[in-house]
Design a protein around this motif. Structure first.
Motif, PDB file in Angstrom:
ATOM      1  N   ARG A  53      -8.696   4.636  -6.510  1.00  0.00           N
ATOM      2  CA  ARG A  53      -8.831   5.515  -5.303  1.00  0.00           C
ATOM      3  C   ARG A  53      -8.342   4.616  -3.938  1.00  0.00           C
ATOM      4  NH1 ARG A  53     -13.360   7.534  -8.243  1.00  0.00           N
ATOM      5  NH2 ARG A  53     -12.894   9.847  -8.723  1.00  0.00           N
TER       6      ARG A  53
ATOM      7  N   GLU B 196      -5.500   8.412  -7.522  1.00  0.00           N
ATOM      8  CA  GLU B 196      -4.499   8.339  -8.433  1.00  0.00           C
ATOM      9  C   GLU B 196      -4.154   9.674  -9.198  1.00  0.00           C
ATOM     10  OE1 GLU B 196      -4.141   5.403 -12.716  1.00  0.00           O
ATOM     11  OE2 GLU B 196      -6.089   5.434 -11.369  1.00  0.00           O
TER      12      GLU B 196
ATOM     13  N   SER C 154      -9.328  -1.351   0.789  1.00  0.00           N
ATOM     14  CA  SER C 154      -8.147  -1.792   0.537  1.00  0.00           C
ATOM     15  C   SER C 154      -7.900  -3.042   1.305  1.00  0.00           C
ATOM     16  CB  SER C 154      -6.846  -0.987   0.675  1.00  0.00           C
ATOM     17  OG  SER C 154      -6.761  -0.022  -0.046  1.00  0.00           O
TER      18      SER C 154
ATOM     19  N   SER D 198       0.507   3.980  -2.925  1.00  0.00           N
ATOM     20  CA  SER D 198      -0.163   5.322  -2.606  1.00  0.00           C
ATOM     21  C   SER D 198       0.960   6.355  -2.462  1.00  0.00           C
ATOM     22  CB  SER D 198      -0.859   5.148  -1.231  1.00  0.00           C
ATOM     23  OG  SER D 198      -0.047   4.942  -0.340  1.00  0.00           O
TER      24      SER D 198
ATOM     25  N   PRO E 210      -5.420   3.405  -0.895  1.00  0.00           N
ATOM     26  CA  PRO E 210      -4.057   2.783  -0.874  1.00  0.00           C
ATOM     27  C   PRO E 210      -3.820   1.684  -1.791  1.00  0.00           C
ATOM     28  CG  PRO E 210      -4.975   3.042   1.308  1.00  0.00           C
ATOM     29  CD  PRO E 210      -6.103   3.269   0.649  1.00  0.00           C
TER      30      PRO E 210
ATOM     31  N   CYS F  72       0.751  -1.147   0.039  1.00  0.00           N
ATOM     32  CA  CYS F  72       0.117  -0.247   0.265  1.00  0.00           C
ATOM     33  C   CYS F  72       0.905   1.306   0.155  1.00  0.00           C
ATOM     34  CB  CYS F  72      -0.891   0.009   1.160  1.00  0.00           C
ATOM     35  SG  CYS F  72      -2.229  -1.388   1.234  1.00  0.00           S
TER      36      CYS F  72
ATOM     37  N   GLN G  80      -5.849   1.388  -4.544  1.00  0.00           N
ATOM     38  CA  GLN G  80      -6.319   1.943  -5.835  1.00  0.00           C
ATOM     39  C   GLN G  80      -7.657   1.191  -6.427  1.00  0.00           C
ATOM     40  OE1 GLN G  80      -4.654   5.227  -7.335  1.00  0.00           O
ATOM     41  NE2 GLN G  80      -4.106   5.063  -5.212  1.00  0.00           N
TER      42      GLN G  80
ATOM     43  N   TYR H 156      -1.019  10.061  -1.664  1.00  0.00           N
ATOM     44  CA  TYR H 156      -2.088   9.977  -2.490  1.00  0.00           C
ATOM     45  C   TYR H 156      -3.148   8.937  -2.301  1.00  0.00           C
ATOM     46  CZ  TYR H 156       2.036  12.511  -4.743  1.00  0.00           C
ATOM     47  OH  TYR H 156       2.841  13.295  -4.845  1.00  0.00           O
ATOM     48  N   MET H 157      -4.399   9.377  -2.079  1.00  0.00           N
ATOM     49  CA  MET H 157      -5.543   8.642  -1.903  1.00  0.00           C
ATOM     50  C   MET H 157      -6.090   8.344  -3.035  1.00  0.00           C
ATOM     51  SD  MET H 157      -5.229   7.037   0.970  1.00  0.00           S
ATOM     52  CE  MET H 157      -3.353   7.018   1.256  1.00  0.00           C
TER      53      MET H 157
END
Length: 201
Positions: A107, A80, A146, A72, A109, A68, A111, A77-78
């Protein structure tokens, strides 16, 4: 079980051997999350990591954090950074309507990506993620999706076997036995090694 005291000492947390919100907040912060994001992730992880068995063994925590953290950008970044246009029309992701690529871009960790995945996770969690995909960028909800992905794809078992390559290929290629390396495979392994050095006694 995780012997948390060595990790807590390295993190500068009072060593009580309980992996709770304070310890997990410090862990996320150590690997790059901003203070507010680390606090939200730590609070959520204290619940969800137990629910999904990630705190049942050190290797599970190590591999989850390593993968993760890479996905991320060190938990910065939570959502993309790319627009999601590359996912437009991708039937394998359930992107059947114009604009789905951008609307259902990665979106959280790990995505979460694609209309069908937002729909399926929303149905499991009882949250209408298909109608409100943007909320998966909230750190706590993104962490929950996640953990759900981690559990659904059997990654605890791969973590128990210490198979970081297969975990990375499952996350990035959709298949733990994929012959093509995961994007950033060497970086995933390196990030996981950093976590391992902090978590293990």
């Amino acid at each position: 079980m995780i012997d948390a005291i060595p990790m807590q000492r390295r993190l500068g947390v009072a060593p009580d051997n309980i992996v709770g919100p304070g310890t997990l907040t410090a862990l996320f912060a150590r690997f790059g999350a901003k203070v507010e994001v680390a606090q939200e992730l730590g609070l959520a992880a204290a619940v969800h990591f137990r629910t999904y068995g990630i705190l049942d063994a050190p290797r599970r925590l190590i591999h989850f954090m390593g993968q993760c953290g890479h996905e991320s950008g060190s938990f910065r970044y939570m959502e993309e950074n790319a627009s999601g246009a590359d996912y437009e029309g991708r039937m394998s992701l359930g992107n059947t309507q114009p604009g789905d690529g951008k609307r259902y871009k990665g979106r959280g960790p790990i995505q979460l990506t694609g209309r069908s995945n937002y729909r399926a996770d929303g149905a499991t969690l009882g949250i209408d993620l298909e109608r409100h995909p943007e909320i998966v960028a909230m750190p706590s909800l993104g962490l929950l999706t996640s953990c759900l992905y981690w559990s659904r794809t059997g990654l605890n078992a791969l973590a128990d076997g210490d198979d970081g390559v297969a975990i990375g290929r499952s996350i990035n290629r959709g298949n733990p036995r994929a012959t093509k390396p995961a994007n950033g495979e060497a970086k995933r392994i390196a990030f996981t090694a950093r976590v391992r050095a902090l978590v293990l006694p």
